[in-house]
Write an enzyme that holds these catalytic residues in place. Structure first.
Site, mmCIF file in Angstrom:
data_model
loop_
_atom_site.group_PDB
_atom_site.id
_atom_site.type_symbol
_atom_site.label_atom_id
_atom_site.label_comp_id
_atom_site.label_asym_id
_atom_site.label_seq_id
_atom_site.Cartn_x
_atom_site.Cartn_y
_atom_site.Cartn_z
ATOM 1 N N GLY A 195 0.855 -1.180 0.000
ATOM 2 C CA GLY A 195 0.000 0.000 0.000
ATOM 3 C C GLY A 195 0.892 1.230 0.000
ATOM 4 C CD GLU A 196 2.196 6.439 0.963
ATOM 5 O OE1 GLU A 196 3.398 6.626 0.680
ATOM 6 O OE2 GLU A 196 1.702 6.773 2.048
ATOM 7 C CB SER A 197 5.133 2.829 3.882
ATOM 8 O OG SER A 197 5.891 3.880 3.324
ATOM 9 C CB CYS A 255 5.208 -3.584 -1.266
ATOM 10 S SG CYS A 255 5.697 -2.110 -2.220
ATOM 11 N NE ARG A 263 7.414 6.007 1.855
ATOM 12 C CZ ARG A 263 7.094 7.089 1.151
ATOM 13 N NH1 ARG A 263 8.041 7.873 0.678
ATOM 14 N NH2 ARG A 263 5.828 7.369 0.905
ATOM 15 N NE ARG A 281 4.799 5.500 -4.933
ATOM 16 C CZ ARG A 281 4.096 6.203 -4.059
ATOM 17 N NH1 ARG A 281 2.784 6.102 -4.014
ATOM 18 N NH2 ARG A 281 4.695 7.005 -3.203
ATOM 19 C CG HIS A 322 2.762 -5.756 -4.519
ATOM 20 N ND1 HIS A 322 1.912 -5.220 -3.579
ATOM 21 C CD2 HIS A 322 3.643 -4.771 -4.824
ATOM 22 C CE1 HIS A 322 2.250 -3.971 -3.336
ATOM 23 N NE2 HIS A 322 3.299 -3.673 -4.074
ATOM 24 C CD GLU A 381 0.114 -8.353 -2.573
ATOM 25 O OE1 GLU A 381 0.207 -7.107 -2.572
ATOM 26 O OE2 GLU A 381 1.075 -9.111 -2.311
#
Length: 200
Positions: free
Chosen positions: A47-49, A79, A108, A138, A178, A180
């Site tokens: 996601g977005e850390s 991720c 990152r 990313r 990822h 998944e």
């Protein structure tokens, strides 16, 4: 049956739940501290850390997750989840917090912005079969690991060749990519087997 929670605040929650269910584990979304009591392990999704870090604080999950990690609960981070498990993050926000689980330095967005997303083959130690077609969005990479951390996977070709993208320390597993999103369940099965070994 092995019960694995997926931190369900932001990111690829549904995809991890489906992948875990396909390995015959019981998968549950986790949003509240009390829900951690009912799971054997936890997945921290991509996601977005920075957003995830903020939401973990707002939902008062930092200390409960840290405590479960200290008590030996298996955790897998993909991720952004890898970033959340690292003891040191480069290029993160100054107020960004994580769980300090794996002794490693993670950079990152190391592979670039969203438009630089790519797939690359990764051979993962302990995961049988052909090289894993890993999806990087990313994504971070690992710049340093501590003595207790096993490097399980590196990018095998292209400009990012030899970058560390999969690690394990005790009951903690992390990948920069990822799994998944691929339909290849081998990384999830590896984690489920880790959980079963840890809880046997």
């Amino acid at each position: 049956m092995t019960t694995i929670g997926v931190l369900a605040l932001q990111g690829d929650v549904r995809e991890h739940l489906l992948a875990l269910a396909s390995t015959d584990a019981l998968a549950r979304p986790i949003r509240r501290p009390a829900e951690l009591d009912d799971v054997d392990a936890l997945v921290i999704p991509g996601g977005e850390s920075t957003t995830m870090s903020k939401l973990v604080g707002e939902f008062e999950l930092y200390e409960p997750i840290r405590k479960r990690i200290a008590d030996g609960m298996p955790v897998y981070g993909s991720c952004a989840g890898m970033i959340m498990l690292a003891t040191e993050v480069l290029d993160g926000r100054p107020d960004q917090r994580g769980f300090d689980g794996i002794e490693m330095t993670v950079r990152r967005n190391a592979f670039g912005r969203q438009v630089d997303s790519f797939e690359a083959p990764v051979e993962i130690v302990g995961v049988p079969g052909p090289r894993f077609d890993a999806v990087f969005i990313r994504a971070p990479w690992v710049e340093r690991v501590g003595d207790g951390v096993r490097v399980l996977g590196r990018v095998t070709e292209g400009p990012a060749a030899d970058r560390i993208v999969a690690v394990r320390q005790g009951n903690l597993l992390a990948t920069a990519f990822h799994p998944e999103l691929t339909g290849d369940l081998r990384v999830h099965q590896y984690f489920v087997d880790m959980v079963r070994d840890a809880t046997a």
